[in-house]
Design a protein around this motif. Structure first.
Motif, PDB file in Angstrom:
ATOM      1  N   SER A  22       0.970  -1.380   0.307  1.00  0.00           N
ATOM      2  CA  SER A  22       0.337   0.150  -0.216  1.00  0.00           C
ATOM      3  C   SER A  22       0.417   1.544   0.300  1.00  0.00           C
ATOM      4  CB  SER A  22      -0.910  -0.010   1.233  1.00  0.00           C
ATOM      5  OG  SER A  22      -0.158  -0.290   2.573  1.00  0.00           O
ATOM      6  N   SER A  50      -6.469   1.942  -6.214  1.00  0.00           N
ATOM      7  CA  SER A  50      -7.741   2.682  -6.100  1.00  0.00           C
ATOM      8  C   SER A  50      -8.375   1.482  -5.112  1.00  0.00           C
ATOM      9  CB  SER A  50      -8.280   2.407  -7.881  1.00  0.00           C
ATOM     10  OG  SER A  50      -7.765   3.652  -8.401  1.00  0.00           O
ATOM     11  N   THR A  51      -9.708   2.444  -4.875  1.00  0.00           N
ATOM     12  CA  THR A  51     -10.511   1.431  -4.004  1.00  0.00           C
ATOM     13  C   THR A  51     -11.719   0.765  -4.529  1.00  0.00           C
ATOM     14  OG1 THR A  51      -9.597   2.535  -2.070  1.00  0.00           O
ATOM     15  CG2 THR A  51     -11.988   2.092  -2.235  1.00  0.00           C
ATOM     16  N   ASP A  52     -12.166  -0.372  -4.985  1.00  0.00           N
ATOM     17  CA  ASP A  52     -13.717  -0.471  -5.193  1.00  0.00           C
ATOM     18  C   ASP A  52     -14.577  -1.130  -4.823  1.00  0.00           C
ATOM     19  OD1 ASP A  52     -13.410   0.285  -8.196  1.00  0.00           O
ATOM     20  OD2 ASP A  52     -12.387  -2.393  -8.769  1.00  0.00           O
ATOM     21  N   HIS A  53     -16.019  -1.312  -4.354  1.00  0.00           N
ATOM     22  CA  HIS A  53     -16.435  -2.159  -3.785  1.00  0.00           C
ATOM     23  C   HIS A  53     -17.779  -2.933  -4.277  1.00  0.00           C
ATOM     24  CE1 HIS A  53     -16.365   2.093  -1.400  1.00  0.00           C
ATOM     25  NE2 HIS A  53     -16.000   2.287  -1.803  1.00  0.00           N
ATOM     26  N   ALA A  54     -17.290  -4.083  -3.690  1.00  0.00           N
ATOM     27  CA  ALA A  54     -17.919  -5.551  -4.649  1.00  0.00           C
ATOM     28  C   ALA A  54     -18.092  -5.910  -3.776  1.00  0.00           C
ATOM     29  CB  ALA A  54     -16.773  -6.003  -5.619  1.00  0.00           C
ATOM     30  N   GLY A  56     -20.878  -5.408  -1.295  1.00  0.00           N
ATOM     31  CA  GLY A  56     -19.910  -4.733   0.410  1.00  0.00           C
ATOM     32  C   GLY A  56     -19.221  -4.565   1.225  1.00  0.00           C
ATOM     33  N   GLU A  57     -18.450  -4.967   0.438  1.00  0.00           N
ATOM     34  CA  GLU A  57     -16.691  -5.151   0.644  1.00  0.00           C
ATOM     35  C   GLU A  57     -15.777  -3.695  -0.127  1.00  0.00           C
ATOM     36  OE1 GLU A  57     -14.556  -9.153   1.261  1.00  0.00           O
ATOM     37  OE2 GLU A  57     -16.648  -9.803   1.361  1.00  0.00           O
ATOM     38  N   LYS A  58     -15.113  -3.679   1.168  1.00  0.00           N
ATOM     39  CA  LYS A  58     -14.208  -2.432   0.394  1.00  0.00           C
ATOM     40  C   LYS A  58     -12.776  -2.938  -0.214  1.00  0.00           C
ATOM     41  CE  LYS A  58     -12.247   2.256   1.498  1.00  0.00           C
ATOM     42  NZ  LYS A  58     -12.547   2.719   2.833  1.00  0.00           N
ATOM     43  N   TRP A  59     -12.121  -2.407  -1.535  1.00  0.00           N
ATOM     44  CA  TRP A  59     -10.784  -3.093  -1.364  1.00  0.00           C
ATOM     45  C   TRP A  59      -9.793  -1.704  -2.174  1.00  0.00           C
ATOM     46  CZ3 TRP A  59      -9.525  -4.340  -6.724  1.00  0.00           C
ATOM     47  CH2 TRP A  59     -10.739  -5.333  -7.479  1.00  0.00           C
ATOM     48  N   THR A  60      -8.898  -1.686  -2.296  1.00  0.00           N
ATOM     49  CA  THR A  60      -7.465  -1.395  -2.739  1.00  0.00           C
ATOM     50  C   THR A  60      -6.639  -1.713  -3.572  1.00  0.00           C
ATOM     51  OG1 THR A  60      -8.046   0.229  -0.583  1.00  0.00           O
ATOM     52  CG2 THR A  60      -6.286   0.914  -2.147  1.00  0.00           C
ATOM     53  N   TYR A  61      -6.423  -1.563  -4.431  1.00  0.00           N
ATOM     54  CA  TYR A  61      -5.272  -1.639  -5.528  1.00  0.00           C
ATOM     55  C   TYR A  61      -4.711  -0.594  -5.965  1.00  0.00           C
ATOM     56  CZ  TYR A  61      -8.856  -1.029  -8.808  1.00  0.00           C
ATOM     57  OH  TYR A  61      -9.326  -0.010  -9.952  1.00  0.00           O
TER      58      TYR A  61
END
Length: 97
Positions: A22, A50-54, A56-61
């Motif tokens: 990160s 970047s951050t995505d929501h899928a 109901g979860e949030k994840w950064t990549y």
């Protein structure tokens, strides 16, 4: 001339993503063996996430790596450096896919 394959880029990107984590800036060396060659990436880069929501979860990549300075070296089994056709732009394009 050593031809850098898609598989090598893919392998290096996996290693690089792990090393960067990160962090917003990366500076280091990644040494690895691939297809009978010893490879070494020396890199100083600004990194973007970047951050995505899928579901109901949030994840950064890791979404981009902008090199400030880099060198990529390949060495054969005898330790002799082999010229190669590495392109940092190819690595960045693979990240965006």
């Amino acid at each position: 001339m050593y031809d850098v394959s898609f598989e090598l880029y893919d392998h290096l990107l996996d290693l690089l993503c792990y090393e960067i984590g990160s962090k917003g800036y990366y500076s280091g060396v990644i040494d690895f063996s691939f297809d009978g060659m010893e490879c070494s990436l020396h890199l100083a880069a600004v990194t973007y996430h970047s951050t995505d929501h899928a579901a109901g979860e949030k994840w950064t990549y890791l979404s981009d790596i902008v090199p400030v300075w880099w060198e990529f070296h390949t060495y054969d089994e005898e330790g002799e450096e082999a010229l190669n056709n590495f392109s940092f732009n190819e690595l960045r394009e693979l990240l965006k896919d």
